[in-house]
Design a protein around this motif. Structure first.
Motif, mmCIF file in Angstrom:
data_model
loop_
_atom_site.group_PDB
_atom_site.id
_atom_site.type_symbol
_atom_site.label_atom_id
_atom_site.label_comp_id
_atom_site.label_asym_id
_atom_site.label_seq_id
_atom_site.Cartn_x
_atom_site.Cartn_y
_atom_site.Cartn_z
ATOM 1 N N GLN A 29 1.922 4.777 -2.412
ATOM 2 C CA GLN A 29 2.076 4.913 -0.996
ATOM 3 C C GLN A 29 3.680 5.091 -0.411
ATOM 4 O O GLN A 29 3.837 5.843 0.451
ATOM 5 C CB GLN A 29 1.509 3.815 -0.258
ATOM 6 C CG GLN A 29 1.136 4.068 1.344
ATOM 7 C CD GLN A 29 0.258 5.340 1.548
ATOM 8 O OE1 GLN A 29 -0.639 5.144 0.935
ATOM 9 N NE2 GLN A 29 0.996 6.224 2.373
ATOM 10 N N GLU A 30 4.386 4.400 -1.133
ATOM 11 C CA GLU A 30 5.826 4.245 -0.932
ATOM 12 C C GLU A 30 6.515 5.659 -1.193
ATOM 13 O O GLU A 30 7.182 6.426 -0.369
ATOM 14 C CB GLU A 30 6.588 3.277 -1.811
ATOM 15 C CG GLU A 30 7.928 3.495 -1.540
ATOM 16 C CD GLU A 30 8.873 2.223 -2.507
ATOM 17 O OE1 GLU A 30 9.882 2.684 -2.873
ATOM 18 O OE2 GLU A 30 8.246 1.314 -2.978
ATOM 19 N N ALA A 37 8.759 11.576 5.045
ATOM 20 C CA ALA A 37 10.075 11.375 5.957
ATOM 21 C C ALA A 37 10.493 12.555 5.964
ATOM 22 O O ALA A 37 11.638 12.876 6.732
ATOM 23 C CB ALA A 37 10.536 10.266 5.434
ATOM 24 N N LEU A 38 10.528 13.522 4.949
ATOM 25 C CA LEU A 38 11.425 14.805 4.722
ATOM 26 C C LEU A 38 11.041 15.794 5.503
ATOM 27 O O LEU A 38 11.646 16.772 5.815
ATOM 28 C CB LEU A 38 11.523 15.272 3.244
ATOM 29 C CG LEU A 38 12.253 14.347 2.134
ATOM 30 C CD1 LEU A 38 12.137 14.824 0.751
ATOM 31 C CD2 LEU A 38 13.795 14.118 2.520
ATOM 32 N N ASP A 51 -3.015 12.634 2.326
ATOM 33 C CA ASP A 51 -2.465 11.650 1.015
ATOM 34 C C ASP A 51 -2.943 12.671 -0.172
ATOM 35 O O ASP A 51 -2.555 13.068 -1.159
ATOM 36 C CB ASP A 51 -3.056 10.437 0.964
ATOM 37 C CG ASP A 51 -2.475 9.403 1.673
ATOM 38 O OD1 ASP A 51 -1.348 9.841 2.450
ATOM 39 O OD2 ASP A 51 -2.899 8.141 1.775
ATOM 40 N N ALA A 52 -4.247 13.226 -0.098
ATOM 41 C CA ALA A 52 -4.911 13.678 -1.453
ATOM 42 C C ALA A 52 -4.130 14.861 -1.640
ATOM 43 O O ALA A 52 -3.958 15.381 -2.678
ATOM 44 C CB ALA A 52 -6.399 14.003 -0.973
ATOM 45 N N PHE A 53 -3.759 15.831 -0.445
ATOM 46 C CA PHE A 53 -3.151 17.144 -0.579
ATOM 47 C C PHE A 53 -1.644 16.891 -1.240
ATOM 48 O O PHE A 53 -1.179 17.500 -2.112
ATOM 49 C CB PHE A 53 -2.978 17.631 0.521
ATOM 50 C CG PHE A 53 -2.115 19.212 0.667
ATOM 51 C CD1 PHE A 53 -2.817 20.151 0.048
ATOM 52 C CD2 PHE A 53 -1.115 19.172 0.938
ATOM 53 C CE1 PHE A 53 -2.243 21.362 -0.117
ATOM 54 C CE2 PHE A 53 -0.366 20.420 1.175
ATOM 55 C CZ PHE A 53 -1.025 21.518 0.688
ATOM 56 N N LYS A 61 5.191 17.071 -9.879
ATOM 57 C CA LYS A 61 6.941 16.719 -10.320
ATOM 58 C C LYS A 61 7.064 15.511 -10.481
ATOM 59 O O LYS A 61 8.211 14.833 -10.425
ATOM 60 C CB LYS A 61 7.484 17.169 -8.765
ATOM 61 C CG LYS A 61 7.661 18.576 -8.584
ATOM 62 C CD LYS A 61 8.216 19.564 -9.722
ATOM 63 C CE LYS A 61 8.442 20.840 -9.518
ATOM 64 N NZ LYS A 61 8.799 21.569 -10.724
ATOM 65 N N LYS A 62 6.056 14.821 -11.127
ATOM 66 C CA LYS A 62 6.089 13.269 -11.550
ATOM 67 C C LYS A 62 6.951 12.091 -10.707
ATOM 68 O O LYS A 62 7.842 11.611 -11.103
ATOM 69 C CB LYS A 62 7.083 13.327 -12.927
ATOM 70 C CG LYS A 62 6.556 14.537 -14.092
ATOM 71 C CD LYS A 62 7.108 14.407 -15.379
ATOM 72 C CE LYS A 62 6.476 15.149 -16.385
ATOM 73 N NZ LYS A 62 7.129 15.057 -17.639
ATOM 74 N N PHE A 63 6.576 12.402 -9.410
ATOM 75 C CA PHE A 63 6.718 11.582 -8.319
ATOM 76 C C PHE A 63 8.224 11.534 -8.203
ATOM 77 O O PHE A 63 8.795 10.544 -7.318
ATOM 78 C CB PHE A 63 6.160 10.133 -8.916
ATOM 79 C CG PHE A 63 4.684 9.901 -8.527
ATOM 80 C CD1 PHE A 63 4.281 9.348 -7.191
ATOM 81 C CD2 PHE A 63 3.768 10.509 -9.296
ATOM 82 C CE1 PHE A 63 2.844 9.440 -6.875
ATOM 83 C CE2 PHE A 63 2.461 10.499 -8.980
ATOM 84 C CZ PHE A 63 2.145 9.952 -7.763
ATOM 85 N N ASP A 64 8.880 12.722 -8.390
ATOM 86 C CA ASP A 64 10.293 12.806 -7.886
ATOM 87 C C ASP A 64 10.160 13.376 -6.607
ATOM 88 O O ASP A 64 9.754 14.385 -6.644
ATOM 89 C CB ASP A 64 11.124 13.780 -9.048
ATOM 90 C CG ASP A 64 12.702 13.969 -8.486
ATOM 91 O OD1 ASP A 64 12.711 14.181 -7.197
ATOM 92 O OD2 ASP A 64 13.197 13.925 -9.221
#
Length: 310
Positions: A29-30, A37-38, A51-53, A61-64
């Motif tokens: 979630q973080e 925020a971007l 969230d799902a999308f 992108k491996k959570f980057d």
């Protein structure tokens, strides 16, 4: 489109996601909040924000978060700029393409949990179907497959069967369109292509590939395998138990009726997704930057006409 997110991954896949793509349920979630925020930095884009999308892109992108945002922006860029492909992007408008079964989704998953998709050139009747229509159908299929969380994590394997591919097909396969397609698959869609296998390639395939390879990243190039008519080598990568008999597999020929119905049933979801993206602004956000992540297909705002010469 906002619905409360509920993870559907089994424990084994959750562990694989932690190891391979840095997904931590405790910080999931973080990461989603940081990505959202971007959005305020690019007010010309109406972002889909459920969230799902968004998890499709974070997983890709491996959570980057920064790299995810860049890919998400590019997703909307190609949908804005490639109007020949995305101008009318709803499954029910193209029943005849899916009925032709140019692409097949194999039942089940391979031992690594990946979906296996077969593209059949023998089903492409160039006198009836424009190549853009075929690619549009393929991309809709990918969007539907990406709804599966297990596929988001484990990725897909593609088998391109070039049986029946000839000069008429080749002349329809314009370099500009091939470049667009690779840009979408590699740089915009949040799909993890783990391998691409080519079978039954005719002589003219060499000429086609000499063009297409210029648009394929080094990373994907290392995942290409060429088998000709030797299905034994294909089965070393994809179990014969999940392949149809015409590829030397153990299954009888199957149809795509289940996937067609899933696509048609989700037509309203495609229509809603089409509402998101750029406003009337035509500026490409990253077209003035050099970024290897988008190489070799950056600068999508330019003309493609000059590369359409054989």
């Amino acid at each position: 489109m906002s619905k409360p997110y509920k993870c559907t991954l089994d424990p084994e896949t959750i562990e694989r996601a932690k190891t391979e793509i840095n997904e931590d349920p405790e910080t999931r979630q973080e990461k989603l909040d940081a990505l959202r925020a971007l959005f305020n930095t690019q007010p010309m884009i109406r972002f889909r924000n459920d969230d799902a999308f968004l998890l499709r892109f974070l997983r890709n992108k491996k959570f980057d978060v920064d790299r995810t945002f860049r890919k998400l922006v590019h997703y909307y860029e190609v949908r804005r700029d490639y109007t020949d492909i995305f101008g009318l992007f709803q499954p029910l408008q193209y029943r005849y393409i899916f009925d032709a079964e140019m692409e097949m989704v194999c039942p089940g998953r391979d031992p690594q949990g990946r979906k296996v998709i077969i593209a059949r050139n023998s089903k492409w009747d160039v006198d009836r179907y424009d190549v853009v229509e075929g690619f549009r159908g393929s991309l809709m299929m990918m969007e539907a497959i990406l709804q599966e969380e297990e596929t988001q994590v484990n990725g897909i394997v593609m088998i391109a069967d070039y049986e029946g591919y000839g000069m008429k097909h080749f002349t329809k396969s314009k370099p500009s369109l091939m470049k667009k397609l690779m840009d979408i698959y590699e740089n915009a869609l949040p799909i993890r292509i783990k391998a691409m296998h080519f079978v039954n390639q005719p002589d003219i395939f060499e000429k086609l590939f000499s063009i297409v390879k210029n648009f394929i990243s080094e990373k994907l190039t290392k995942r290409l395998f060429f088998h000709g008519s030797e299905y034994g080598t294909l089965h070393q990568h994809v179990p014969s138990a999940m392949l149809p008999a015409y590829l030397g597999g153990q299954l009888p020929e199957f149809d795509n009726s289940e996937w067609r119905e899933r696509l048609f049933a989700s037509d309203s979801e495609f229509e809603e997704n089409n509402r998101y993206g750029f406003s009337n602004c035509r500026r490409s956000l990253y077209c003035d930057k050099t970024d290897s992540e988008f190489a070799p297909t950056s600068g999508i705002a330019g003309s493609f006409k000059k590369i359409d010469s054989f």
